[in-house]
Design a protein around this motif. Structure first.
Motif, short mmCIF file in Angstrom:
data_model
loop_
_atom_site.label_atom_id
_atom_site.label_comp_id
_atom_site.label_asym_id
_atom_site.label_seq_id
_atom_site.Cartn_x
_atom_site.Cartn_y
_atom_site.Cartn_z
N LYS A 78 38.38 40.32 54.99
CA LYS A 78 37.81 41.39 54.52
C LYS A 78 36.66 41.25 54.22
O LYS A 78 36.48 40.41 53.38
CB LYS A 78 38.87 41.85 53.23
CG LYS A 78 40.19 43.23 54.07
CD LYS A 78 40.80 44.03 53.15
CE LYS A 78 41.08 43.35 51.68
NZ LYS A 78 41.32 44.46 50.68
N CYS A 79 36.07 41.77 54.28
CA CYS A 79 34.00 42.06 54.37
C CYS A 79 33.97 42.75 52.31
O CYS A 79 34.53 43.63 52.17
CB CYS A 79 33.71 42.69 55.06
SG CYS A 79 32.24 42.47 54.81
N PHE A 80 33.87 41.30 51.46
CA PHE A 80 33.93 41.46 50.31
C PHE A 80 32.98 42.49 50.09
O PHE A 80 32.75 43.01 48.86
CB PHE A 80 34.18 40.15 49.85
CG PHE A 80 32.68 39.07 49.72
CD1 PHE A 80 32.00 39.30 49.25
CD2 PHE A 80 33.16 38.81 51.05
CE1 PHE A 80 30.70 38.67 49.78
CE2 PHE A 80 31.70 37.59 50.72
CZ PHE A 80 30.66 37.27 50.65
N LEU A 81 31.91 42.82 50.77
CA LEU A 81 30.14 43.39 50.39
C LEU A 81 30.99 45.21 50.92
O LEU A 81 29.98 45.78 50.43
CB LEU A 81 29.42 42.90 50.88
CG LEU A 81 28.74 41.55 50.23
CD1 LEU A 81 27.38 41.37 51.24
CD2 LEU A 81 28.80 42.02 48.89
N CYS A 82 31.47 45.19 51.52
CA CYS A 82 32.01 46.34 51.98
C CYS A 82 32.49 47.62 51.26
O CYS A 82 32.89 47.11 49.68
CB CYS A 82 33.22 46.36 53.04
SG CYS A 82 31.74 46.84 55.02
N TYR A 83 31.79 48.97 50.56
CA TYR A 83 32.21 49.66 49.77
C TYR A 83 33.20 49.60 49.51
O TYR A 83 34.12 49.91 48.21
CB TYR A 83 31.78 50.79 50.42
CG TYR A 83 31.20 51.92 49.39
CD1 TYR A 83 29.70 52.18 48.63
CD2 TYR A 83 32.31 52.34 48.64
CE1 TYR A 83 29.51 52.94 47.90
CE2 TYR A 83 32.09 53.61 47.62
CZ TYR A 83 30.84 53.54 46.87
OH TYR A 83 30.60 54.62 46.03
N GLU B 218 25.88 50.09 55.03
CA GLU B 218 26.56 49.77 56.81
C GLU B 218 26.89 48.84 56.52
O GLU B 218 25.92 47.71 55.65
CB GLU B 218 25.66 50.42 57.25
CG GLU B 218 26.09 50.86 58.84
CD GLU B 218 24.79 51.61 60.04
OE1 GLU B 218 24.94 51.46 60.93
OE2 GLU B 218 24.01 52.19 58.99
N HIS B 219 27.78 48.75 57.37
CA HIS B 219 28.07 47.10 57.66
C HIS B 219 27.59 46.30 58.81
O HIS B 219 28.08 47.03 60.07
CB HIS B 219 29.66 46.92 57.89
CG HIS B 219 30.18 45.52 58.56
ND1 HIS B 219 31.09 44.49 57.88
CD2 HIS B 219 30.47 45.07 59.40
CE1 HIS B 219 31.16 44.00 57.86
NE2 HIS B 219 30.63 43.46 59.07
N LYS B 220 26.15 45.70 59.03
CA LYS B 220 25.98 45.52 59.91
C LYS B 220 25.53 43.69 59.57
O LYS B 220 25.41 43.35 58.04
CB LYS B 220 24.58 45.74 59.54
CG LYS B 220 24.09 47.73 60.23
CD LYS B 220 23.00 48.35 59.55
CE LYS B 220 22.12 47.89 60.95
NZ LYS B 220 20.71 48.40 61.00
N ASP C 294 27.86 38.10 57.94
CA ASP C 294 28.33 38.66 58.44
C ASP C 294 27.71 40.90 58.29
O ASP C 294 27.83 42.16 59.06
CB ASP C 294 29.35 39.75 59.14
CG ASP C 294 30.80 39.69 58.16
OD1 ASP C 294 30.49 39.23 56.79
OD2 ASP C 294 32.04 39.95 58.11
N HIS C 295 27.35 40.50 56.90
CA HIS C 295 27.32 41.79 56.49
C HIS C 295 25.47 41.71 55.63
O HIS C 295 25.58 40.58 54.84
CB HIS C 295 28.17 42.22 54.95
CG HIS C 295 28.40 43.37 54.51
ND1 HIS C 295 29.03 44.38 54.25
CD2 HIS C 295 26.90 44.14 53.98
CE1 HIS C 295 28.53 45.09 53.67
NE2 HIS C 295 27.28 45.60 53.74
N MET C 296 24.28 42.31 55.97
CA MET C 296 23.61 42.93 55.04
C MET C 296 23.05 42.07 54.21
O MET C 296 24.06 43.30 53.49
CB MET C 296 21.89 43.14 56.05
CG MET C 296 21.33 43.69 55.56
SD MET C 296 20.03 41.56 55.88
CE MET C 296 19.35 41.83 54.56
ZN LIG Z 1 30.94 44.71 55.15
#
Ligand SMILES: [Zn+2]
Length: 322
Positions: free
Chosen positions: A71-76, A112-114, A151-153
């Protein structure tokens, strides 16, 4: 400058989070137990920091498969419930990093996940350098140069003056630098201190800085064909006295050194990113920290930095195309 004083807001945020959030408090408390060794090299110095709290980041698996499976740990939606979010214009958030290297350490993800990319985001980095520059240095790790979320700017910010490079830049430029070119409002330099190959860009105007970076990027790409982004770490500072931005690009050839993957007693868990090449090399394993000497550091740097011969070619190409 934005109307809000982001430097002070970020500092307040950290103070609050250390009170309200146990993981954050423990993370900053662990800084009391770090150990530091210093290597004095001609005209500058490099430190090595034993920091067991950084084991997760140093050993992060950043291959596409591992990234796709987590799971992306930087996504809100995945941020810890106790993590407070300080909104920043341009679609970014300022977050306290609960696994610090610096006495004050922030992660600044895009909402935004970029994918992690510097192109198109230099203007944001310049805004951050100006808005947070009272207390902090801004830095960027390329997707294959230490970013644990390729994967997350995201950018990061850390206590200004903590990395030796922050205050040694002018001396390094004087002793080891050459002017690549100068125009009306931009000066570009090449720095080679024997350990690091660096291109720095100075300007009073963010737009000019961005344009000069774009030119550099196009030329540097020729040395990294087929890569999603040519390998780099970037530090940025804003000088309020001279009203000037300084952007430094650390030119990389390799993500992690051979010693990182070694399975015998030559192993050293050092995965160089911005903070390391800025002069604070993080090692999360005490044995490896004890083993580290100047020769090993020199070997690792010569492995992960662009070679001297390529650096010379790069400078020629930059001059030709300026
Ligand atoms: Zn993310």
């Amino acid at each position: 400058m934005k109307q809000i004083d982001y430097s002070s807001s970020a500092r307040f945020l950290l103070t609050r989070q250390k009170e309200d959030w146990d993981m954050c408090r423990d993370g900053y408390k662990s800084l009391d137990t770090i150990k530091i060794k210093e290597f004095h090299i001609d005209g500058f110095h490099l430190k090595v920091q034993f920091n067991p709290g950084r084991i997760i980041s140093t050993s992060a698996k950043v291959d596409p498969k591992s990234i796709a499976e987590r799971k992306c740990f930087l996504c809100y939606e995945n941020l810890p419930p106790k993590q407070e979010k300080l909104e920043y214009p341009d679609g970014f958030l300022i977050l306290v990093n609960p696994f610090p290297i610096f006495p004050e350490h922030f992660t600044i993800p895009q909402i935004e996940h970029k994918p992690q990319r510097i192109q198109g985001n230099v203007n944001v980095m310049a805004d951050l350098a100006k808005d947070l520059g009272k207390y902090y240095t801004i830095f960027y790790n390329g997707p294959k140069c230490g970013a644990s979320a390729p994967d997350h700017m995201h950018f990061q910010a850390g206590t200004k003056g903590y990395m030796p490079y922050d205050y040694e830049y002018t001396m390094i430029k004087k002793d080891y630098g050459e002017s690549v070119y100068m125009t009306g409002d931009v000066a570009v330099y090449g720095l080679n201190d024997g350990f690091r190959r660096i291109i720095s860009v100075e300007s009073k105007k963010a737009e000019s800085l961005e344009k000069a970076f774009g030119h550099f990027y196009g030329v540097y790409e020729e040395f990294h064909p087929g890569e999603e982004e040519p390998m780099m770490n970037v530090l940025m500072n804003f000088d309020y006295v001279e009203n000037k931005y300084t952007l430094s690009v650390f030119l990389r050839a390799k993500h992690r050194p051979a010693r990182y993957f070694a399975e015998d007693d030559t192993k050293i868990m050092l995965s160089p990113a911005s903070v390391d090449v800025g002069g604070v090399n993080i090692i999360p394993v005490e044995d490896h920290f004890n083993k580290m000497d100047r020769e090993i550091l020199e070997e690792i740097y010569s492995e992960v930095f662009m070679s001297e011969s390529d650096f010379k070619k790069l400078i020629i190409r930059l001059k030709e195309t300026a």
